[in-house]
Enzyme design. Sequence first.
Site, PDB file in Angstrom:
ATOM      1  N   CYS A   2      -2.646   4.252  13.610  1.00  0.00           N
ATOM      2  CA  CYS A   2      -1.670   4.703  14.579  1.00  0.00           C
ATOM      3  C   CYS A   2      -0.957   3.505  15.188  1.00  0.00           C
ATOM      4  CB  CYS A   2      -2.356   5.503  15.686  1.00  0.00           C
ATOM      5  SG  CYS A   2      -3.418   6.833  15.072  1.00  0.00           S
ATOM      6  N   ARG A  50       0.554   8.906  16.394  1.00  0.00           N
ATOM      7  CA  ARG A  50      -0.584   9.147  15.511  1.00  0.00           C
ATOM      8  C   ARG A  50      -0.195   9.315  14.054  1.00  0.00           C
ATOM      9  NH1 ARG A  50      -4.629  14.314  14.785  1.00  0.00           N
ATOM     10  NH2 ARG A  50      -6.322  13.156  13.779  1.00  0.00           N
ATOM     11  N   LEU A  51      -0.951   8.639  13.199  1.00  0.00           N
ATOM     12  CA  LEU A  51      -0.990   8.927  11.766  1.00  0.00           C
ATOM     13  C   LEU A  51      -2.324   9.610  11.523  1.00  0.00           C
ATOM     14  CD1 LEU A  51       0.139   8.654   8.858  1.00  0.00           C
ATOM     15  CD2 LEU A  51      -1.052   6.464   8.728  1.00  0.00           C
ATOM     16  N   ALA A  52      -2.303  10.892  11.238  1.00  0.00           N
ATOM     17  CA  ALA A  52      -3.542  11.666  11.120  1.00  0.00           C
ATOM     18  C   ALA A  52      -4.212  11.382   9.789  1.00  0.00           C
ATOM     19  CB  ALA A  52      -3.234  13.161  11.254  1.00  0.00           C
ATOM     20  N   GLY A  82      -6.621   2.506  13.942  1.00  0.00           N
ATOM     21  CA  GLY A  82      -7.505   1.981  12.920  1.00  0.00           C
ATOM     22  C   GLY A  82      -8.543   2.985  12.473  1.00  0.00           C
ATOM     23  N   GLU A  83      -9.593   2.470  11.866  1.00  0.00           N
ATOM     24  CA  GLU A  83     -10.688   3.300  11.374  1.00  0.00           C
ATOM     25  C   GLU A  83     -12.007   2.562  11.615  1.00  0.00           C
ATOM     26  OE1 GLU A  83      -9.968   6.211  10.308  1.00  0.00           O
ATOM     27  OE2 GLU A  83      -7.835   6.025   9.788  1.00  0.00           O
ATOM     28  N   ASP A 106     -13.346   9.838  14.444  1.00  0.00           N
ATOM     29  CA  ASP A 106     -13.974   8.569  14.811  1.00  0.00           C
ATOM     30  C   ASP A 106     -13.480   8.088  16.168  1.00  0.00           C
ATOM     31  OD1 ASP A 106     -11.436   8.093  13.721  1.00  0.00           O
ATOM     32  OD2 ASP A 106     -11.975   6.086  13.023  1.00  0.00           O
ATOM     33  N   SER A 380      -6.762  -1.699  -0.890  1.00  0.00           N
ATOM     34  CA  SER A 380      -6.102  -2.892  -1.408  1.00  0.00           C
ATOM     35  C   SER A 380      -7.111  -3.986  -1.731  1.00  0.00           C
ATOM     36  CB  SER A 380      -5.096  -3.410  -0.369  1.00  0.00           C
ATOM     37  OG  SER A 380      -4.663  -4.718  -0.667  1.00  0.00           O
ATOM     38  N   GLY A 381      -6.754  -4.855  -2.663  1.00  0.00           N
ATOM     39  CA  GLY A 381      -7.578  -6.021  -2.973  1.00  0.00           C
ATOM     40  C   GLY A 381      -7.243  -7.230  -2.128  1.00  0.00           C
TER      41      GLY A 381
END
Length: 612
Positions: A2, A50-52, A82-83, A106, A380-381
């Site tokens: 977000c 918010r990005l859900a 974030g997460e 979370d 992503s790497g």
Amino acid sequence: MCGITGWVAYRQDLGAEQDTVDAMTETMSCRGPDARGTWYAPYAALGHRRLAVIDLPGGEQPMTTEVGYDGRTVTLGMVYSGEVYNFTELRDELRRRGHPFRTDSDTEVVLRAYVEWGTSFTERLNGMYALAIWDPRIETLVMVRDRMGIKPFFYYPTADGVLFGSEPKAILANPSVRPVVEANGLQELLTATKTPRKSLWAGISEVEPGTVVTVDRAGLHHRTYWRLETRQHTDDQETSVAYVRELLDDISRRQLIADVPRCVLLSGGLDSSAITALAAGQLADAGRKVRSFAVDFVGQEENFQADELRGTPDTPYVHDVADLVKSQHSDIVLENAVLTDPDVRRKVIRANDAPLGGDIFCSLYLLFAAIREQSTVALSGESADEVFGGYLWFHDPEVRKRPMFPWVAYAVSRRGSGPFSVLRPEVLQQLDLRGHLHDRYTEAIGEVQRLDGESDDEWTMRKICYLHLTRMVRILLDRKDRMSMAVGLEVRVPFCDHRLVEYVYNTPWSLKTFDGHEKSLLRAATQDVLPESVVQRRKSPYPQTQDPAYVAALAEQTRGLVADRHPVFELVDRKMVQEQVRQADGTARRHLEQTLSLATWIDLYHPEIRLG
């Protein structure tokens, strides 16, 4: 994932500032296209876009919770970006301690963890996050950033509190903040040093990774809850390889958790191929296929010329991996006309809040925009080269000897010129970029702890690894975050899990290169799930178009700037740029990109530049 913002003021009524708080919040709309919200309390206002991703109906923010305090009930508020990947374990523990939960998000776990453990809750989090909690019990704002600095977080102290945001644009939307850039801000930009807390904009600082910043009536207070520390490594080669694989399996499993479509970014190099293969295995166990995306350019096969950095084109290796793991794969093929589109450049620079708009930035933005049409979360790497020692300059004896940031030393040795040599000589003299680089390098290596009995060679490589993990990686993480969140795509970076970073950092350099190649530990830990072509492939960085038409288009656009006598030439050497326009070749490319980016940034932000 977000965008967050907020304002704490102890001597004014923020309820009367709703228009300003709304404007600050709306600057984060690209980061959070799904919902918006604001929350007010005495002395504090919080804004959220918010990005859900997890618990789509239940994770709305700002999130509040009520707690008992001094015989009454008070409300804590939080905004969070974030997460946290271990939130299920934390939720279970908090439930055992008596905490009720009304959502599956979370976000609620993080807020409840703060209620239970105070600011020490940070030591329990595994993830990428930037968050702010208003605690009315102590009339304090608590700002927290993840250990590696994956999620951006900025703040601006005021006379009676603080402004904060995921990006500087949220702070700059407050009319009390002027868009001023001083010499030290330009030094940071032009030398790619990423000094802790420093930003391009005067008065705006970054919350340092691994840090809690609290704001109360007495001012700001900083507490470091994590730093990269030197420890003795006692595992042998076989044990080290096995533990790296164990960590990667756990990390990929955790970071695939989402309630929205997921995918992986695949370049055909060791890093992204390893993540793709591990993710494919995790999803196959659940009866699903992984989606993979790669970037390419029109005419790349015809125009490709091998050089020291890029020995082979990516596409054949990408397809080898996709075929092996049976991913649902898509190549995103970009045209020069789009890469050089001034509108794309404006969007990129607006996302960066800085004059960073070369072809890598533009192609990342376009790649992410195309992916966002089909997925919301991507793995992503990114950062494996910093963690495992993948760059060419790690292995260059001459670069190792130079008391300078290795990536700068390598660039200077190859180009024969310093960073941003397109600037006017008098501007460069005022900025003293060499002095700035020397001072920042000295500060950085002064943070490194030497292991007792460590050889001089190992000590040299430890310092080089430390510089990459605390300076360079933050530049690349910021680029990845800004370009992805500009289109509402959440990009996760498994190689930045702090457990992996700590472990690999403390493995000796001889172990990181035990097979005579770069990234030996990663190669050995994942070679069983990779095609042989990728296992044997040497390091190749993010691809760039090699079509001469790309540089020709840049030259034509820059010619227009010269003719219009654009104010960018108060900073840029007009004669040098005119010569680069005439040449319009590969050596001119970097200078043309820099000039166009600076000009676009000036047009968008109208910065007041103070060099004196």
